[in-house]
Design an enzyme around this catalytic site. Structure first.
Site, PDB file in Angstrom:
ATOM      1  N   THR A   1       0.843  -1.198   0.000  1.00  0.00           N
ATOM      2  CA  THR A   1       0.000   0.000   0.000  1.00  0.00           C
ATOM      3  C   THR A   1       0.877   1.246   0.000  1.00  0.00           C
ATOM      4  O   THR A   1       1.933   1.264   0.615  1.00  0.00           O
ATOM      5  CB  THR A   1      -0.952   0.040   1.217  1.00  0.00           C
ATOM      6  OG1 THR A   1      -1.721   1.246   1.150  1.00  0.00           O
ATOM      7  CG2 THR A   1      -0.229   0.003   2.551  1.00  0.00           C
TER       8      THR A   1
ATOM      9  N   GLU B   1      -2.420  -0.968 -10.922  1.00  0.00           N
ATOM     10  CA  GLU B   1      -3.748  -0.510 -11.338  1.00  0.00           C
ATOM     11  C   GLU B   1      -4.827  -1.384 -10.710  1.00  0.00           C
ATOM     12  O   GLU B   1      -4.754  -2.622 -10.788  1.00  0.00           O
ATOM     13  CB  GLU B   1      -3.857  -0.592 -12.860  1.00  0.00           C
ATOM     14  CG  GLU B   1      -3.950   0.791 -13.476  1.00  0.00           C
ATOM     15  CD  GLU B   1      -4.524   0.708 -14.871  1.00  0.00           C
ATOM     16  OE1 GLU B   1      -5.703   1.077 -15.041  1.00  0.00           O
ATOM     17  OE2 GLU B   1      -3.794   0.241 -15.755  1.00  0.00           O
TER      18      GLU B   1
ATOM     19  N   ASP C   1      -7.669  -3.936   0.250  1.00  0.00           N
ATOM     20  CA  ASP C   1      -8.492  -3.054  -0.577  1.00  0.00           C
ATOM     21  C   ASP C   1      -9.775  -2.826   0.198  1.00  0.00           C
ATOM     22  O   ASP C   1     -10.371  -3.772   0.733  1.00  0.00           O
ATOM     23  CB  ASP C   1      -8.786  -3.649  -1.952  1.00  0.00           C
ATOM     24  CG  ASP C   1      -9.251  -2.549  -2.897  1.00  0.00           C
ATOM     25  OD1 ASP C   1      -8.452  -1.652  -3.219  1.00  0.00           O
ATOM     26  OD2 ASP C   1     -10.430  -2.544  -3.297  1.00  0.00           O
ATOM     27  N   SER C   2     -10.164  -1.579   0.297  1.00  0.00           N
ATOM     28  CA  SER C   2     -11.254  -1.269   1.201  1.00  0.00           C
ATOM     29  C   SER C   2     -12.065  -0.107   0.682  1.00  0.00           C
ATOM     30  O   SER C   2     -11.650   0.597  -0.245  1.00  0.00           O
ATOM     31  CB  SER C   2     -10.683  -0.939   2.591  1.00  0.00           C
ATOM     32  OG  SER C   2      -9.580  -0.061   2.470  1.00  0.00           O
TER      33      SER C   2
ATOM     34  N   ASP D   1     -13.542   8.666   7.709  1.00  0.00           N
ATOM     35  CA  ASP D   1     -13.687   8.481   9.162  1.00  0.00           C
ATOM     36  C   ASP D   1     -14.519   9.565   9.860  1.00  0.00           C
ATOM     37  O   ASP D   1     -15.332   9.241  10.733  1.00  0.00           O
ATOM     38  CB  ASP D   1     -12.310   8.380   9.845  1.00  0.00           C
ATOM     39  CG  ASP D   1     -11.700   6.992   9.718  1.00  0.00           C
ATOM     40  OD1 ASP D   1     -12.419   6.049   9.339  1.00  0.00           O
ATOM     41  OD2 ASP D   1     -10.495   6.859   9.998  1.00  0.00           O
TER      42      ASP D   1
ATOM     43  N   ARG E   1     -10.833  -3.154   8.777  1.00  0.00           N
ATOM     44  CA  ARG E   1      -9.429  -3.557   8.582  1.00  0.00           C
ATOM     45  C   ARG E   1      -8.955  -4.423   9.742  1.00  0.00           C
ATOM     46  O   ARG E   1      -8.282  -5.425   9.561  1.00  0.00           O
ATOM     47  CB  ARG E   1      -8.556  -2.298   8.431  1.00  0.00           C
ATOM     48  CG  ARG E   1      -7.113  -2.558   8.009  1.00  0.00           C
ATOM     49  CD  ARG E   1      -6.442  -1.297   7.493  1.00  0.00           C
ATOM     50  NE  ARG E   1      -7.134  -0.790   6.327  1.00  0.00           N
ATOM     51  CZ  ARG E   1      -7.961   0.263   6.323  1.00  0.00           C
ATOM     52  NH1 ARG E   1      -8.159   0.952   7.424  1.00  0.00           N
ATOM     53  NH2 ARG E   1      -8.608   0.621   5.235  1.00  0.00           N
TER      54      ARG E   1
HETATM   55  P1  IMP Z   1      -8.061   1.734  -1.743  1.00  0.00           P
HETATM   56  O1  IMP Z   1      -6.656   2.225  -1.633  1.00  0.00           O
HETATM   57  O2  IMP Z   1      -8.547   1.554  -3.131  1.00  0.00           O
HETATM   58  O3  IMP Z   1      -8.316   0.527  -0.876  1.00  0.00           O
HETATM   59  O4  IMP Z   1      -8.921   2.953  -1.186  1.00  0.00           O
HETATM   60  C1  IMP Z   1      -9.652   2.883  -0.050  1.00  0.00           C
HETATM   61  C2  IMP Z   1     -10.426   4.178   0.146  1.00  0.00           C
HETATM   62  O5  IMP Z   1     -11.575   3.853   0.931  1.00  0.00           O
HETATM   63  C3  IMP Z   1      -9.630   5.203   0.937  1.00  0.00           C
HETATM   64  O6  IMP Z   1      -8.975   6.125   0.114  1.00  0.00           O
HETATM   65  C4  IMP Z   1     -10.715   5.861   1.775  1.00  0.00           C
HETATM   66  O7  IMP Z   1     -11.353   6.847   1.022  1.00  0.00           O
HETATM   67  C5  IMP Z   1     -11.713   4.724   2.014  1.00  0.00           C
HETATM   68  N1  IMP Z   1     -11.384   3.991   3.256  1.00  0.00           N
HETATM   69  C6  IMP Z   1     -10.925   2.706   3.384  1.00  0.00           C
HETATM   70  N2  IMP Z   1     -10.729   2.382   4.661  1.00  0.00           N
HETATM   71  C7  IMP Z   1     -11.042   3.481   5.368  1.00  0.00           C
HETATM   72  C8  IMP Z   1     -11.017   3.757   6.776  1.00  0.00           C
HETATM   73  O8  IMP Z   1     -10.631   2.960   7.634  1.00  0.00           O
HETATM   74  N3  IMP Z   1     -11.438   4.990   7.110  1.00  0.00           N
HETATM   75  C9  IMP Z   1     -11.873   5.918   6.215  1.00  0.00           C
HETATM   76  N4  IMP Z   1     -11.881   5.727   4.899  1.00  0.00           N
HETATM   77  C10 IMP Z   1     -11.474   4.497   4.480  1.00  0.00           C
END
Ligand code: IMP
Length: 191
Positions: free
Chosen positions: A7, A38, A67-68, A154, A180
């Site tokens: 990451t 990507e 991924d979140s 958040d 997470r």
């Molecule tokens: P990724 O890098 O594609 O997984 O992007 C995840 C996006 O989801 C982040 O840029 C945040 O906007 C949102 N996100 C994921 N986890 C959290 C968290 O724990 N708190 C707040 N936003 C989150």
């Protein structure tokens, strides 16, 4: 055990280190990885696997990717896998304030504000083995920001379990109920 966290997000890296505190977690830079992966997957899990496989292949070390994103019921699950880039048409991508403002605009006048954070994690080893896990945290979207901690959405996410926003909660409290935290603890159990 030594793992590379696949990451570029320093907030995620910090949370991963806190939650998996028995492991040695290298950043991409520590492991000599400076590429971009990507995120072309349609699900959190597909994207986590894409990132973990790419970083494991490039570094030769076990790689852990997350991924979140935020899924809002009244928006049909949006922004979902596009959470980081939700407001990219209006603000530079991954700009938290722009994303939060866009989310509030899209929820103006909406009374059903239920939402959940989802996190998929994938750990890929150089010999091809892989472990995956998912975690969720349920809550509602506030009508204005509360708190200054955390990152991303958040300040707008009111956690049902904590009774406060993730940005008001301390790190340890957030990690104890977060998507997470749950995904990484489930992964550690499999390990
Ligand atoms: P990724 O890098 O594609 O997984 O992007 C995840 C996006 O989801 C982040 O840029 C945040 O906007 C949102 N996100 C994921 N986890 C959290 C968290 O724990 N708190 C707040 N936003 C989150």
């Amino acid at each position: 055990m030594k793992l590379v966290a696949a990451t570029g997000n320093s907030h995620k890296l910090r949370e991963i280190r806190e939650i998996l505190n028995g492991f040695e977690i290298l950043s991409e830079a520590d492991a000599g990885f400076f590429g971009e992966v990507e995120e072309t997957g349609e699900t959190f899990l597909e994207n986590a696997l894409l990132k973990a496989r790419a970083v494991c292949g490039a570094t030769g070390l076990p790689a852990l990717a997350d991924d979140s994103g935020l899924c809002v019921d009244a928006l049909g699950g949006a922004p979902g896998v596009y959470s980081a880039r939700y407001a990219e048409k209006f603000a530079p991508s991954d700009w938290d304030a722009g994303n939060n403002a866009f989310l509030l605009k899209n929820l103006q006048g909406v009374s059903d504000r239920r939402a959940y954070f989802c996190c998929a994690v994938a750990l890929v080893f150089p010999d091809g083995r892989q472990l995956t896990a998912e975690g969720r945290a349920y809550g509602t979207i506030l009508s204005k920001s509360r708190g200054i901690g955390g990152f991303g959405y958040d300040p707008l996410f009111y956690s049902d379990e904590l009774g406060q926003s993730f940005a008001e909660a301390g790190e340890a409290a957030k990690n104890s109920v977060s998507h997470r935290g749950r995904a990484l603890r489930a992964l550690a159990e499999q390990l």
